[in-house]
Design an enzyme around this catalytic site. Structure first.
Site, PDB file in Angstrom:
ATOM      1  N   LYS A  34      51.781  -1.393  39.701  1.00  0.00           N
ATOM      2  CA  LYS A  34      50.434  -1.607  40.225  1.00  0.00           C
ATOM      3  C   LYS A  34      50.493  -1.803  41.739  1.00  0.00           C
ATOM      4  CE  LYS A  34      48.338  -3.862  36.198  1.00  0.00           C
ATOM      5  NZ  LYS A  34      47.282  -2.863  35.976  1.00  0.00           N
TER       6      LYS A  34
ATOM      7  N   ARG B  37      48.196  -1.238  24.835  1.00  0.00           N
ATOM      8  CA  ARG B  37      48.001  -0.494  23.579  1.00  0.00           C
ATOM      9  C   ARG B  37      49.317  -0.296  22.846  1.00  0.00           C
ATOM     10  NH1 ARG B  37      45.339   4.331  26.912  1.00  0.00           N
ATOM     11  NH2 ARG B  37      44.896   2.536  28.234  1.00  0.00           N
TER      12      ARG B  37
HETATM   13  N1  BES Z   1      46.041  -5.173  31.914  1.00  0.00           N
HETATM   14  C1  BES Z   1      45.578  -3.934  32.411  1.00  0.00           C
HETATM   15  C2  BES Z   1      44.071  -3.806  32.348  1.00  0.00           C
HETATM   16  C3  BES Z   1      43.295  -4.637  33.333  1.00  0.00           C
HETATM   17  C4  BES Z   1      43.110  -4.201  34.619  1.00  0.00           C
HETATM   18  C5  BES Z   1      42.701  -5.811  32.932  1.00  0.00           C
HETATM   19  C6  BES Z   1      42.370  -4.951  35.506  1.00  0.00           C
HETATM   20  C7  BES Z   1      41.958  -6.559  33.814  1.00  0.00           C
HETATM   21  C8  BES Z   1      41.792  -6.134  35.107  1.00  0.00           C
HETATM   22  C9  BES Z   1      46.180  -2.786  31.592  1.00  0.00           C
HETATM   23  O1  BES Z   1      47.450  -3.011  31.106  1.00  0.00           O
HETATM   24  C10 BES Z   1      46.252  -1.602  32.485  1.00  0.00           C
HETATM   25  O2  BES Z   1      46.978  -1.644  33.425  1.00  0.00           O
HETATM   26  N2  BES Z   1      45.492  -0.572  32.161  1.00  0.00           N
HETATM   27  C11 BES Z   1      45.453   0.611  32.936  1.00  0.00           C
HETATM   28  C12 BES Z   1      45.437   1.793  31.996  1.00  0.00           C
HETATM   29  C13 BES Z   1      45.602   3.125  32.667  1.00  0.00           C
HETATM   30  C14 BES Z   1      46.974   3.227  33.248  1.00  0.00           C
HETATM   31  C15 BES Z   1      45.361   4.213  31.653  1.00  0.00           C
HETATM   32  C16 BES Z   1      44.172   0.579  33.772  1.00  0.00           C
HETATM   33  O3  BES Z   1      43.152   0.127  33.280  1.00  0.00           O
HETATM   34  O4  BES Z   1      44.255   0.975  34.935  1.00  0.00           O
HETATM   35 MN    MN Z   2      48.933  -2.435  32.497  1.00  0.00          MN
END
Ligand code: BES
Ligand code: MN
Ligand code: ZN
Length: 505
Positions: A280, A354
């Protein structure tokens, strides 16, 4: 926790006295109790109202002023509830919360709140008092254990005594609610704690605390999960030095019931989500300590049901991992096999929730044969784009279960909004090399494709609802009943759902 007690309205002797007041046509209605106080204080209440035209007794609006009558309180706080005939439980939660906020920095020890049942149509006086107590306790919660002494926020107030007729009834109504409030705060603590404190092992310890409430807790370690073939979950954990766990928490409050199958609550417990190799961006990454908010809600909900001895059978199942980049971490492009034999192409290691849930959902179904399964996860950033912070998104294969959840949400102000599932969305996660890939197409329908992924791990005959709490687990601004930060979203919702689903609890 704010200490709550209930008393005869006339017996309140506190230095600070909050009083619930209602709106009436163009004016403000003092109930009989408030009128009595007004008289003893030489008309101070009427005068304050007259001198403050901006005070309209709207829900949660407060008017605070000192009084100089020798007998009686030094400070009065009028708290609006809007129109008495429209006031419901949530109105009184907001009023109780507003009362405690108005007093928290000035009242040392215990404040008082007078709840007048006059004119109420949607709620009884004692229930109104219990709801006000609930709102006060939830709003009073703070997490400041890491502030050194000088930096501590000064909340002086320690207790609230609520004056209401039939105070015994109010006390009885509040007793189970207090357990729920404690469990909400328990969940908030877990979510707020940083990831160096709350790691997978610490979450196991937190779950173990439920044992003294009669909850049966079992823990699977890495080796046991290897044996079960949980490569989807284990793949996420493999970049971290912290070992993963899977915890089950079983509360059997209805051992004699004909229907022995429990409801299963499943939670995403990523104690820190760096994104893994698909790292990230740095800004805001620290927020990802809350990526175990689903698991915390599940622990909190099972705790609530056990503590209030709900006559129901539930099981909580949480998958606990840390998602880190390292030389051991899984790579984009890797293919893993889940415990139920499906193959997954990992195209983004940041879509890890997931993967964890896939194996946990399978395990919950295999092990407990639940009559319904509810999972909670801070699953997608796309959820924030769609709904912001007020509603959580839900996705379900069962209209009745979804409707029960919507109803439960309205009752406790943990609102949910249903999104569609469809085979066209499902196609978006087909992979060229494996059974599925762990991301959809671009940023389109990101929350739905994540839900479609989970659905592939739900057996046909099992009623299931997925709650994406990415927007609701944490808030930058305070709400009526929650200071900014962790909300504990899901604890009250699940507790209420159990009630909604028809058991006598
Ligand atoms: N934990 C995150 C989702 C999230 C992001 C929750 C911001 C709360 C605030 C999850 O694991 C994630 O990183 N999801 C990605 C998925 C994508 C790579 C398909 C996302 O939402 O960017
Ligand atoms: Mn994630
Ligand atoms: Zn995540």
């Amino acid at each position: 926790m704010l200490k709550i007690s209930f008393q005869e309205p006339n017996s309140l002797r506190n230095k600070a006295l909050a009083i619930v007041v209602a709106q009436k046509a163009q004016s403000i209605a003092l109930g009989p109790q408030a009128k009595h106080v007004d008289q003893t204080l030489g008309g101070a209440l009427s005068l304050a109202i007259k001198a403050t035209p901006s005070f309209k007794a709207k829900v949660g609006q407060v008017l605070s002023f000192p009084v100089s009558e020798r007998k009686g309180p030094d400070r009065v706080v009028l708290v609006g509830i809007g129109k008495a005939e429209e006031a419901d439980a949530l109105t009184f939660e907001a009023a109780g919360a507003a009362a405690v906020m108005a007093m928290e920095k000035d009242v040392e020890g215990e404040g008082a709140l007078l709840v007048d049942g006059a004119g109420l149509k949607k709620i009884s006086g004692p229930q109104a008092a219990a709801s006000a107590a609930m709102g006060a306790v939830l709003r009073h919660y703070r997490f400041d254990k890491y502030h050194s002494k000088e930096k501590k926020e000064t909340t002086l107030i320690k207790g609230l005594v609520i004056g209401v007729e039939e105070f015994d009834t109010a006390k009885a109504l509040f007793a189970p609610e207090q357990k729920v409030a404690q469990s909400v705060c328990f969940a908030r603590d877990l979510v707020t704690e940083p990831a160096n404190v709350i790691d997978p092992a610490a979450m196991v310890q937190a779950a173990r605390k439920l044992e003294k409430l009669g909850v049966e807790v079992t823990v699977l370690g890495q080796q046991q999960m290897e044996k079960l073939g949980m490569r989807a979950l284990l793949g996420v954990a493999q970049g971290s030095d912290k070992p993963p766990y899977l915890v089950t928490m079983s509360w059997r409050g209805a051992p004699e019931a004909k229907e022995q199958k429990p409801i299963a609550f499943v939670g995403k417990g990523v104690t820190f989500d760096s994104g893994g190799i698909s790292l990230k961006p740095g800004a805001g990454m620290g927020d990802m300590k809350f990526d175990m908010g689903g698991a915390a809600a599940v622990v909190g909900a099972v705790r609530a049901l056990a503590a209030r001895k709900a006559k129901t059978n539930v099981v909580g199942v949480i998958g606990l991992v840390e998602n880190m980049p390292s030389g051991k971490a899984q790579r984009p492009g890797d293919v893993v096999k889940s415990a139920n034999g499906q193959t997954i192409e990992i195209l983004n290691t940041d879509a890890e929730g997931r993967l964890v849930l896939a194996d946990v959902l399978w395990y919950a179904q295999k092990e407990f044969k639940p009559k319904a399964i509810v999972d909670l996860a801070t699953l997608t950033g796309a959820m924030l784009v769609a709904l912001g912070h007020k509603y959580a998104g839900i996705f379900s294969n069962n209209d009745k279960l979804a409707a029960s959840l919507e109803k439960a949400g309205r009752a406790v102000d943990e609102l949910v909004w249903r999104f569609p599932l469809d085979k066209e969305y499902d196609k978006m996660i087909d992979s060229t090399i494996a059974d599925m890939k762990n991301i959809g197409e671009g940023s389109k329908a990101g929350s739905i494709t994540a839900a479609q992924f989970l659905k592939r791990f739900i057996q046909k005959d099992v009623a299931w609802v997925h709650i994406d709490i990415a927007g609701t687990a944490w808030r930058e601004k305070p709400t009526e009943t929650c200071s900014k930060g962790a909300t504990g979203f899901g604890v009250r919702l699940l507790d209420r759902l159990v009630h909604e689903m028809g058991s006598s609890s």
